[in-house]
Write a protein that holds these residues in place. Structure first.
Motif, mmCIF file in Angstrom:
data_model
loop_
_atom_site.group_PDB
_atom_site.id
_atom_site.type_symbol
_atom_site.label_atom_id
_atom_site.label_comp_id
_atom_site.label_asym_id
_atom_site.label_seq_id
_atom_site.Cartn_x
_atom_site.Cartn_y
_atom_site.Cartn_z
ATOM 1 N N LEU A 5 0.713 -1.291 0.234
ATOM 2 C CA LEU A 5 -0.085 0.047 0.007
ATOM 3 C C LEU A 5 0.847 1.269 -0.052
ATOM 4 O O LEU A 5 0.714 2.193 -0.703
ATOM 5 N N PRO A 6 1.898 1.347 0.834
ATOM 6 C CA PRO A 6 2.700 2.523 0.694
ATOM 7 C C PRO A 6 3.389 2.853 -0.508
ATOM 8 O O PRO A 6 3.432 3.777 -1.223
ATOM 9 N N LEU A 7 3.811 1.591 -1.227
ATOM 10 C CA LEU A 7 4.427 1.791 -2.420
ATOM 11 C C LEU A 7 3.497 2.054 -3.539
ATOM 12 O O LEU A 7 3.815 2.962 -4.218
ATOM 13 N N LEU A 8 2.169 1.819 -3.588
ATOM 14 C CA LEU A 8 1.203 2.049 -4.373
ATOM 15 C C LEU A 8 0.895 3.770 -4.307
ATOM 16 O O LEU A 8 0.751 4.473 -5.148
ATOM 17 N N LYS A 9 0.974 4.247 -2.942
ATOM 18 C CA LYS A 9 0.872 5.545 -2.726
ATOM 19 C C LYS A 9 1.996 6.536 -3.528
ATOM 20 O O LYS A 9 1.595 7.569 -3.677
ATOM 21 N N MET A 10 3.142 5.984 -3.570
ATOM 22 C CA MET A 10 4.211 6.607 -4.022
ATOM 23 C C MET A 10 4.173 6.780 -5.547
ATOM 24 O O MET A 10 4.778 7.883 -5.948
ATOM 25 N N VAL A 11 3.679 5.816 -6.374
ATOM 26 C CA VAL A 11 3.351 5.907 -7.536
ATOM 27 C C VAL A 11 3.038 6.976 -8.212
ATOM 28 O O VAL A 11 3.633 7.740 -9.244
ATOM 29 N N PRO A 12 1.880 7.757 -7.868
ATOM 30 C CA PRO A 12 1.635 9.042 -8.581
ATOM 31 C C PRO A 12 2.494 10.340 -8.535
ATOM 32 O O PRO A 12 2.785 10.961 -9.252
ATOM 33 N N VAL A 13 3.233 9.982 -7.066
ATOM 34 C CA VAL A 13 4.133 11.251 -6.810
ATOM 35 C C VAL A 13 5.038 11.167 -7.843
ATOM 36 O O VAL A 13 5.682 12.200 -8.182
ATOM 37 N N VAL A 14 5.694 9.926 -8.018
ATOM 38 C CA VAL A 14 6.975 9.631 -8.759
ATOM 39 C C VAL A 14 6.609 9.976 -10.145
ATOM 40 O O VAL A 14 7.316 10.546 -10.916
ATOM 41 N N VAL A 15 5.188 9.523 -10.596
ATOM 42 C CA VAL A 15 5.028 9.870 -11.996
ATOM 43 C C VAL A 15 4.709 11.292 -12.250
ATOM 44 O O VAL A 15 5.113 12.095 -13.406
ATOM 45 N N ALA A 16 4.063 12.144 -11.179
ATOM 46 C CA ALA A 16 4.177 13.533 -11.428
ATOM 47 C C ALA A 16 5.562 14.238 -11.285
ATOM 48 O O ALA A 16 5.658 15.220 -12.032
ATOM 49 N N ALA A 17 6.394 13.721 -10.592
ATOM 50 C CA ALA A 17 7.867 14.343 -10.575
ATOM 51 C C ALA A 17 8.352 14.120 -11.964
ATOM 52 O O ALA A 17 9.159 14.832 -12.358
#
Length: 65
Positions: A5-17
């Motif tokens: 779950l924490p990894l899935l929450k990081m995906v949109p932030v990384v994609v936006a960056a």
């Protein structure tokens, strides 16, 4: 499963960056080709967003937010 779950929450932030970084680099390349001053990309929309993201933690700490 708990660490997924924490990894899935990081995906949109990384994609936006990644998208913001590519957008900014595109502006840098355009400015270099047009032989504009070095600070020109920082005055564009992605440049301003990056500056705000960098300065936001500093401003919050200074003003106690």
């Amino acid at each position: 499963m708990d660490s997924l779950l924490p990894l899935l929450k990081m995906v949109p932030v990384v994609v936006a960056a990644i998208l913001l970084g590519n957008w900014f680099l595109k502006e840098v390349k355009q400015a270099k080709l047009a032989k504009k001053p070095w600070y020109t990309p920082y005055l564009t929309f992605p440049g301003i967003i990056i500056i705000i993201i960098i300065l936001l933690p500093v401003l919050l700490r200074v003003f106690g937010g």
